[in-house]
Scaffold this motif. Structure first.
Motif, PDB file in Angstrom:
ATOM      1  N   ALA A  72      -4.251 -26.257 -11.786  1.00 26.87           N
ATOM      2  CA  ALA A  72      -5.645 -25.823 -11.981  1.00 26.87           C
ATOM      3  C   ALA A  72      -5.906 -25.366 -13.414  1.00 26.87           C
ATOM      4  N   VAL A  73      -4.854 -24.901 -14.095  1.00 25.83           N
ATOM      5  CA  VAL A  73      -5.037 -24.379 -15.458  1.00 25.83           C
ATOM      6  C   VAL A  73      -4.413 -25.302 -16.507  1.00 25.83           C
ATOM      7  N   ARG A  74      -4.167 -26.548 -16.114  1.00 27.37           N
ATOM      8  CA  ARG A  74      -3.582 -27.502 -17.070  1.00 27.37           C
ATOM      9  C   ARG A  74      -4.492 -27.626 -18.294  1.00 27.37           C
ATOM     10  N   GLY A  75      -3.913 -27.537 -19.481  1.00 26.44           N
ATOM     11  CA  GLY A  75      -4.703 -27.582 -20.707  1.00 26.44           C
ATOM     12  C   GLY A  75      -5.244 -26.231 -21.138  1.00 26.44           C
ATOM     13  N   GLU A  76      -5.018 -25.197 -20.314  1.00 28.62           N
ATOM     14  CA  GLU A  76      -5.423 -23.832 -20.665  1.00 28.62           C
ATOM     15  C   GLU A  76      -4.163 -22.988 -20.883  1.00 28.62           C
ATOM     16  N   THR A  77      -4.339 -21.777 -21.394  1.00 24.60           N
ATOM     17  CA  THR A  77      -3.225 -20.867 -21.622  1.00 24.60           C
ATOM     18  C   THR A  77      -3.337 -19.680 -20.677  1.00 24.60           C
ATOM     19  N   VAL A  78      -2.297 -19.452 -19.879  1.00 24.66           N
ATOM     20  CA  VAL A  78      -2.272 -18.272 -19.003  1.00 24.66           C
ATOM     21  C   VAL A  78      -1.690 -17.114 -19.815  1.00 24.66           C
ATOM     22  N   THR A  79      -2.531 -16.131 -20.112  1.00 20.94           N
ATOM     23  CA  THR A  79      -2.095 -14.999 -20.932  1.00 20.94           C
ATOM     24  C   THR A  79      -1.698 -13.791 -20.082  1.00 20.94           C
ATOM     25  N   HIS A  80      -2.289 -13.668 -18.899  1.00 26.02           N
ATOM     26  CA  HIS A  80      -2.057 -12.502 -18.041  1.00 26.02           C
ATOM     27  C   HIS A  80      -1.764 -12.946 -16.608  1.00 26.02           C
ATOM     28  N   ILE A  81      -0.826 -12.276 -15.967  1.00 32.59           N
ATOM     29  CA  ILE A  81      -0.639 -12.358 -14.512  1.00 32.59           C
ATOM     30  C   ILE A  81      -0.890 -10.949 -13.988  1.00 32.59           C
ATOM     31  N   ILE A  82      -1.831 -10.833 -13.060  1.00 32.33           N
ATOM     32  CA  ILE A  82      -2.259  -9.525 -12.555  1.00 32.33           C
ATOM     33  C   ILE A  82      -1.973  -9.477 -11.053  1.00 32.33           C
ATOM     34  N   VAL A  83      -1.382  -8.378 -10.601  1.00 35.53           N
ATOM     35  CA  VAL A  83      -0.999  -8.246  -9.188  1.00 35.53           C
ATOM     36  C   VAL A  83      -1.660  -6.996  -8.606  1.00 35.53           C
ATOM     37  N   THR A  84      -2.385  -7.170  -7.500  1.00 35.42           N
ATOM     38  CA  THR A  84      -3.078  -6.029  -6.890  1.00 35.42           C
ATOM     39  C   THR A  84      -2.106  -5.105  -6.156  1.00 35.42           C
ATOM     40  N   HIS A  85      -1.069  -5.684  -5.518  1.00 34.98           N
ATOM     41  CA  HIS A  85      -0.110  -4.859  -4.778  1.00 34.98           C
ATOM     42  C   HIS A  85       1.095  -5.701  -4.397  1.00 34.98           C
ATOM     43  N   THR A  86       2.151  -5.012  -3.961  1.00 35.74           N
ATOM     44  CA  THR A  86       3.450  -5.663  -3.779  1.00 35.74           C
ATOM     45  C   THR A  86       3.758  -5.949  -2.319  1.00 35.74           C
ATOM     46  N   HIS A  87       2.896  -6.699  -1.652  1.00 32.66           N
ATOM     47  CA  HIS A  87       3.250  -7.270  -0.351  1.00 32.66           C
ATOM     48  C   HIS A  87       3.690  -8.711  -0.572  1.00 32.66           C
ATOM     49  N   ARG A  88       4.521  -9.200   0.329  1.00 31.23           N
ATOM     50  CA  ARG A  88       5.179 -10.497   0.116  1.00 31.23           C
ATOM     51  C   ARG A  88       4.228 -11.685   0.173  1.00 31.23           C
ATOM     52  N   ASP A  89       2.983 -11.450   0.570  1.00 26.97           N
ATOM     53  CA  ASP A  89       2.005 -12.547   0.529  1.00 26.97           C
ATOM     54  C   ASP A  89       1.189 -12.528  -0.766  1.00 26.97           C
ATOM     55  N   HIS A  90       1.501 -11.612  -1.685  1.00 27.86           N
ATOM     56  CA  HIS A  90       0.708 -11.491  -2.921  1.00 27.86           C
ATOM     57  C   HIS A  90       1.507 -11.630  -4.212  1.00 27.86           C
ATOM     58  N   SER A  91       2.720 -11.059  -4.267  1.00 31.43           N
ATOM     59  CA  SER A  91       3.399 -10.926  -5.563  1.00 31.43           C
ATOM     60  C   SER A  91       4.607 -11.828  -5.804  1.00 31.43           C
ATOM     61  N   PRO A  92       5.326 -12.351  -4.790  1.00 29.97           N
ATOM     62  CA  PRO A  92       6.582 -13.054  -5.090  1.00 29.97           C
ATOM     63  C   PRO A  92       6.458 -14.297  -5.965  1.00 29.97           C
ATOM     64  N   ASN A  93       5.312 -14.983  -5.938  1.00 35.48           N
ATOM     65  CA  ASN A  93       5.154 -16.185  -6.775  1.00 35.48           C
ATOM     66  C   ASN A  93       5.002 -15.843  -8.263  1.00 35.48           C
ATOM     67  N   THR A  94       4.926 -14.556  -8.582  1.00 34.24           N
ATOM     68  CA  THR A  94       4.779 -14.120  -9.973  1.00 34.24           C
ATOM     69  C   THR A  94       5.863 -14.728 -10.861  1.00 34.24           C
ATOM     70  N   GLY A  95       7.105 -14.716 -10.367  1.00 31.80           N
ATOM     71  CA  GLY A  95       8.228 -15.231 -11.155  1.00 31.80           C
ATOM     72  C   GLY A  95       8.041 -16.678 -11.567  1.00 31.80           C
ATOM     73  N   ARG A  96       7.573 -17.508 -10.644  1.00 32.39           N
ATOM     74  CA  ARG A  96       7.350 -18.936 -10.941  1.00 32.39           C
ATOM     75  C   ARG A  96       6.283 -19.111 -12.027  1.00 32.39           C
ATOM     76  N   ILE A  97       5.181 -18.368 -11.886  1.00 32.50           N
ATOM     77  CA  ILE A  97       4.077 -18.507 -12.838  1.00 32.50           C
ATOM     78  C   ILE A  97       4.502 -17.978 -14.213  1.00 32.50           C
ATOM     79  N   LYS A  98       5.220 -16.875 -14.232  1.00 35.71           N
ATOM     80  CA  LYS A  98       5.676 -16.308 -15.505  1.00 35.71           C
ATOM     81  C   LYS A  98       6.655 -17.257 -16.205  1.00 35.71           C
ATOM     82  N   GLN A  99       7.557 -17.837 -15.424  1.00 33.21           N
ATOM     83  CA  GLN A  99       8.539 -18.755 -15.999  1.00 33.21           C
ATOM     84  C   GLN A  99       7.850 -19.966 -16.620  1.00 33.21           C
ATOM     85  N   ALA A 100       6.796 -20.443 -15.967  1.00 34.72           N
ATOM     86  CA  ALA A 100       6.095 -21.638 -16.444  1.00 34.72           C
ATOM     87  C   ALA A 100       5.172 -21.350 -17.627  1.00 34.72           C
TER      88      ALA A 100
END
Length: 306
Positions: A72-100
């Protein structure tokens, strides 16, 4: 839960997993394919801004959803990853997005409970906590993060979890409210991770703000957000009154209270309903309205204080 006829719920949410939908200028959303009684049709991730963007709530440990967000963000720059809270349906994919993307991760902090566990308490299976998560930048209430054409203010909203934060975009009259407020259902408040005292105070905090349109972690957006929050506050006060009404007939344990209060509940939600009742009872015991032997725990028996 199942019996909230007093709240104007909206369960009409036709968005399909993986589809990118622009819901207003500068706000896109993508649904993860993780439906359940707790997540409704799945977790909603948000892309904020254009060109240089933030991804809010990357979702569960789900490779397909991470790919959909990155596509969805191809050709754009992701500068921030923001997490509302640490339940397993919200935050675990953070690592994948940060790595990419190499983006910086912002949240209130790692997972923590609202209070220490009592000796008699086992680990609460309903919490679904992501204990691996740690942000790059820990945010305090009122701090502002901004990017190209967008500016978000951190709004501390503990209750569903101790580290829950909403993110307001005052100029757009928008608030990304995570799981604190949802249009399809009430939030689960399950001690010791959750706290009813905190949850009610956080509802009051949101209701006093100017943002009108809420984007939630599950289900459709909520127009007239502060008005909707007032329904939630009234509902919780009515739930407390129902507990006190039942205890007025004699002492009861939590399963008895759930049967009396949650008529026609989905059986899969009975455990969660019990923890929500416990959250109310913790508050009532702290206020001296209700008593129990020892700590207020899920297996306790409760009675009105004389």
């Amino acid at each position: 839960m199942a019996d909230n006829d007093d709240i104007p719920f909206n369960r009409n949410f036709p968005l399909k997993p993986g589809v990118v939908e622009e819901v207003r200028p500068g706000v896109r959303r993508v649904l993860c394919d993780n439906p359940s009684p707790f997540t409704f049709t799945g977790t909603v991730s948000y892309i904020i801004g254009k060109g240089k963007v933030a991804i809010l709530d990357p979702g569960p440990d789900n490779e397909a959803h991470a790919k959909a967000l990155l596509d969805a963000v191809r050709g754009e720059t992701v500068t921030h990853i923001i997490v509302t809270h640490t339940h397993r349906d919200h935050s675990p994919n953070t690592g994948r997005i940060k790595q990419a993307t190499g983006a910086t991760v912002y949240a209130e902090g790692p997972h923590r409970a609202s209070r220490p566990r009592y000796e008699s308490e086992k680990h609460n299976p309903e919490s679904g906590a992501d204990r691996e998560f740690a942000p790059d930048v820990a945010l305090a209430h009122g701090e502002v993060i901004e990017g190209a054409g967008w500016r978000l203010e951190a709004v501390a909203t503990p209750g569903h979890t101790a580290n829950h934060m909403a993110f307001a975009w005052p100029e757009q009259k928008v608030n990304f409210v995570g799981d604190h407020v949802m249009g399809w259902s009430t939030s689960i408040v399950a001690p010791p991770d959750g706290s009813m005292v905190d949850y009610m105070a956080s509802l009051e905090r949101l209701a006093s703000r100017e943002e009108e349109l809420y984007f939630s972690g599950h289900g459709p957006e909520i127009p007239e957000g502060p008005r909707y929050v007032r329904f939630l506050i009234r509902h919780r006060k009515a739930r407390e009154a129902s507990i006190l009404h039942r205890l007025g007939k004699g002492e009861a344990d939590i399963p008895t209270l759930v049967r009396a209060i949650y008529i026609g509940i989905d059986p899969r939600l009975i455990t969660a309903a019990g923890y929500s009742v416990l959250a109310h009872l913790e508050d009532l015991v702290a206020r001296g309205v209700v008593t129990t032997e020892g700590d207020p725990v899920i297996g306790g028996t409760y009675r009105l204080a004389t």
